[in-house]
Design a protein around this motif. Sequence first.
Motif, PDB file in Angstrom:
ATOM      1  N   PHE A  46       0.859  -1.172   0.000  1.00  0.00           N
ATOM      2  CA  PHE A  46       0.000   0.000   0.000  1.00  0.00           C
ATOM      3  C   PHE A  46       0.898   1.226   0.000  1.00  0.00           C
ATOM      4  CE2 PHE A  46      -2.495  -3.160   2.693  1.00  0.00           C
ATOM      5  CZ  PHE A  46      -3.020  -3.771   1.563  1.00  0.00           C
ATOM      6  N   ASP A  47       1.005   1.874  -1.172  1.00  0.00           N
ATOM      7  CA  ASP A  47       1.976   2.954  -1.357  1.00  0.00           C
ATOM      8  C   ASP A  47       1.701   4.178  -0.502  1.00  0.00           C
ATOM      9  OD1 ASP A  47       3.588   1.650  -3.088  1.00  0.00           O
ATOM     10  OD2 ASP A  47       2.621   2.403  -4.905  1.00  0.00           O
ATOM     11  N   HIS A  48       0.453   4.336  -0.057  1.00  0.00           N
ATOM     12  CA  HIS A  48       0.128   5.524   0.736  1.00  0.00           C
ATOM     13  C   HIS A  48       0.355   5.285   2.222  1.00  0.00           C
ATOM     14  CE1 HIS A  48      -3.357   2.973   0.708  1.00  0.00           C
ATOM     15  NE2 HIS A  48      -3.916   3.672   1.676  1.00  0.00           N
ATOM     16  N   MET A  49       0.878   4.110   2.558  1.00  0.00           N
ATOM     17  CA  MET A  49       1.155   3.820   3.970  1.00  0.00           C
ATOM     18  C   MET A  49       2.648   3.604   4.153  1.00  0.00           C
ATOM     19  SD  MET A  49      -1.733   1.042   4.933  1.00  0.00           S
ATOM     20  CE  MET A  49      -3.458   1.251   4.558  1.00  0.00           C
ATOM     21  N   GLU A  52       3.159   0.719   8.720  1.00  0.00           N
ATOM     22  CA  GLU A  52       1.705   0.596   8.553  1.00  0.00           C
ATOM     23  C   GLU A  52       1.348  -0.587   7.660  1.00  0.00           C
ATOM     24  OE1 GLU A  52       0.250   5.247   9.019  1.00  0.00           O
ATOM     25  OE2 GLU A  52       0.989   4.523   7.098  1.00  0.00           O
ATOM     26  N   TYR A  58       8.372   5.226   3.075  1.00  0.00           N
ATOM     27  CA  TYR A  58       7.260   4.824   2.215  1.00  0.00           C
ATOM     28  C   TYR A  58       7.784   3.819   1.195  1.00  0.00           C
ATOM     29  CZ  TYR A  58       4.095   8.184   4.237  1.00  0.00           C
ATOM     30  OH  TYR A  58       3.272   8.838   5.103  1.00  0.00           O
ATOM     31  N   VAL A  87      -2.668  -4.404  -5.687  1.00  0.00           N
ATOM     32  CA  VAL A  87      -2.918  -3.838  -4.364  1.00  0.00           C
ATOM     33  C   VAL A  87      -4.256  -4.332  -3.807  1.00  0.00           C
ATOM     34  CG1 VAL A  87      -3.281  -1.685  -3.112  1.00  0.00           C
ATOM     35  CG2 VAL A  87      -1.496  -1.838  -4.832  1.00  0.00           C
ATOM     36  N   ILE A 147      -7.810   1.302   1.356  1.00  0.00           N
ATOM     37  CA  ILE A 147      -6.924   1.241   0.190  1.00  0.00           C
ATOM     38  C   ILE A 147      -7.456   2.036  -0.994  1.00  0.00           C
ATOM     39  CG2 ILE A 147      -5.703  -0.270  -1.383  1.00  0.00           C
ATOM     40  CD1 ILE A 147      -6.144  -2.520   0.519  1.00  0.00           C
ATOM     41  N   PRO A 177      -8.335   6.072  -0.492  1.00  0.00           N
ATOM     42  CA  PRO A 177      -7.119   6.884  -0.354  1.00  0.00           C
ATOM     43  C   PRO A 177      -6.277   6.915  -1.628  1.00  0.00           C
ATOM     44  CG  PRO A 177      -7.336   5.371   1.500  1.00  0.00           C
ATOM     45  CD  PRO A 177      -8.441   5.046   0.561  1.00  0.00           C
ATOM     46  N   MET A 178      -6.192   5.780  -2.332  1.00  0.00           N
ATOM     47  CA  MET A 178      -5.357   5.756  -3.532  1.00  0.00           C
ATOM     48  C   MET A 178      -6.019   6.483  -4.693  1.00  0.00           C
ATOM     49  SD  MET A 178      -3.306   2.204  -3.437  1.00  0.00           S
ATOM     50  CE  MET A 178      -1.690   2.896  -3.630  1.00  0.00           C
ATOM     51  N   LEU A 187       1.609  12.904  -4.216  1.00  0.00           N
ATOM     52  CA  LEU A 187       2.877  12.668  -3.518  1.00  0.00           C
ATOM     53  C   LEU A 187       2.683  11.638  -2.412  1.00  0.00           C
ATOM     54  CD1 LEU A 187       4.332  16.263  -3.206  1.00  0.00           C
ATOM     55  CD2 LEU A 187       5.241  14.382  -4.569  1.00  0.00           C
ATOM     56  N   ARG A 188       1.574  11.768  -1.690  1.00  0.00           N
ATOM     57  CA  ARG A 188       1.266  10.846  -0.600  1.00  0.00           C
ATOM     58  C   ARG A 188       1.162   9.414  -1.115  1.00  0.00           C
ATOM     59  NH1 ARG A 188       0.990   8.969   3.845  1.00  0.00           N
ATOM     60  NH2 ARG A 188      -0.813   8.539   5.141  1.00  0.00           N
ATOM     61  N   ASN A 189       0.659   9.265  -2.329  1.00  0.00           N
ATOM     62  CA  ASN A 189       0.511   7.934  -2.903  1.00  0.00           C
ATOM     63  C   ASN A 189       1.789   7.437  -3.572  1.00  0.00           C
ATOM     64  OD1 ASN A 189      -2.056   7.951  -2.020  1.00  0.00           O
ATOM     65  ND2 ASN A 189      -3.037   7.879  -4.023  1.00  0.00           N
ATOM     66  N   GLY A 190       2.855   8.198  -3.412  1.00  0.00           N
ATOM     67  CA  GLY A 190       4.131   7.718  -3.924  1.00  0.00           C
ATOM     68  C   GLY A 190       4.346   7.941  -5.401  1.00  0.00           C
TER      69      GLY A 190
END
Lengths: 344, 249
Positions: free
Chosen positions: A91-94, A98, A136, B133, B151, B154-155, B229-232
């Motif tokens: 899960f890339d956002h964690m 996490e 991350y 995912v 999941i 948020p993504m 950015l948060r999602n990488g």
Amino acid sequence: MSQHAIEFENVRKSYGDTLALDGISFSVEPGTTTVLVGPSGCGKTTTMKLVNRLEDPTDGTVKFEGQDVQEVDKIDLRRSIGYVIQDIGLFDHMTVAENVATVPRLLDWDEERIDERVDELLELMDLPPAQYREDYPRELSGGQRQRVGVARALAADPDVMLMDEPFGALDPITRDNLQDEFLEIQEQINTTILFVTHDIDEALKMGDKIAIYDVGEVVQYDTPENILENPATEFVEDFIGQNRGLKKLQVLEVGHIMSTDGRIVGQSWADVRSTGSVPAEVATDESGTPAHVAADQSTETALSKLVESDGSKLPVVENGSVVGTVSVDQINDASSEPKEIVYE
Amino acid sequence: MSTLATLVADSADLTPVLQASGVQQYQTFLSRYAGELLVLVAEHIDIIAVSMLLAIPIGITLGVLITFNETAATVVLWLAGVAMTVPSIALFGLLIPVFGIGEPPVIVSLVVYSQLPLVRNTYVGLNGVDDAVTQAGRGLGMTQVERLRQIQVPMALPVIMTGLRNAVVIIIGVAAIGAFVGAGGLGDFIFQGIRERNVPMIVVTTVVLVLLTLAFDYLFAISEQLFRLRNGEQIDQARPTRALWKILS
């Protein structure tokens, strides 16, 4: 008599008119690694998904720890089984922590226990928590990401882990390292593992038992040694490919073929080396010091050391003392003669 | 109620206003109306905010629900598309018998207009989440609701944010027409400007409206980048994004 960890009883699975599994039956012993191997589309991944009910059988029974999985709640079942896939699916956002904490969170563990468990697993996976906890996934290499994937699957300490081509997307060197590390880790965690791959070499390396699949069927289910000795069908023989002799050397441990008589057997290895009482026929490495192997190393490693030196015998050392010797002739015999090898 | 055309014709006798020199006109307008203009901006923002507060939960819920059923998805997206083609004046007219005049029919219309970008982007965003995912989430024993909450949503947030951004840009413009049915906002000055042949009033109000739209657009663009950015994701970051990201992470 121990209970089977997983049992497949005459399992059939079809999608519309297509038959994916045509009556497979075998069982997996607790604490062992069983590898399902075969060409793509042979049903090996489907077999694995039947265990945590990502798929349900059309016919037949799948049992997990003695209980028919159809009678267990899907969600509870999946939370009690580890699951690792080739694409990892982090899960890339964690953060790393996490991600690893996913299943413990679903199981409502308290935060302190989760934190401890995450640290323990990251340590086990060689990802020091102080350095990696808050990273991350995007900041990690492919190998590190898959380590996090394995840690996440192990988080709630499952009795059984399902691994679907876990190292398939990695470069050969990383893959080899992770395989070795994983074998070591498995000795520590003693989890039952069902492992899917299309790579026969990986199967021979990782498996205590191997199930070889042809379209929808298991054509041979046996130990790597026995499969190499006695391929059940022409298909298995073809699938193993060339260099069967060399492959046998990879799976055969030195301890199984060494001779236990000889002048230096029973002595301490340090003494043998320091007193200069090394017999002339003992192999030496490049720098001229006497070479040795461990009893659980592969005969391939032993052969390599013998070939590199001019000696004819290689001492086998266990816990600091010499327990036997191995020679090129013995290795030669082991790889060519059909011989049933019985494991304890 | 008279139409726009008769409004313009009725005010034809106000031509002298137009004869003063250009710059002076604008100065006069600003000194007389600056305070009122600010009030109208506040009104306008208020209408947009209330509409979005209603539209966001509806749009995202619809977008989530239609991921479970392809037929429903086709129907809902088609309806939202059709709703967008109805002219705003006509939609106000249709809603007045139900909601009366003033803000209510306008707010309902704005909610309707914002559904297409919101629903579509929610749907596309959720479906665009990497299969591996969601597979991993399933295999680890997440229920469908847990997968959505922890999941998929948020993504999908950056894509949903883009929908929100499109919706806001659309409805800021439409809201101006709402003044025609008494909703207030910057549209008031535009209609008054047309009625009184007050060009500075029209021009300044329009400029303010455009600036307001650009400001919202920029704000949402930044928050979209932050979510990415948060999602990488690797993206070219605007300067404020970089600064905010540093503060946040």
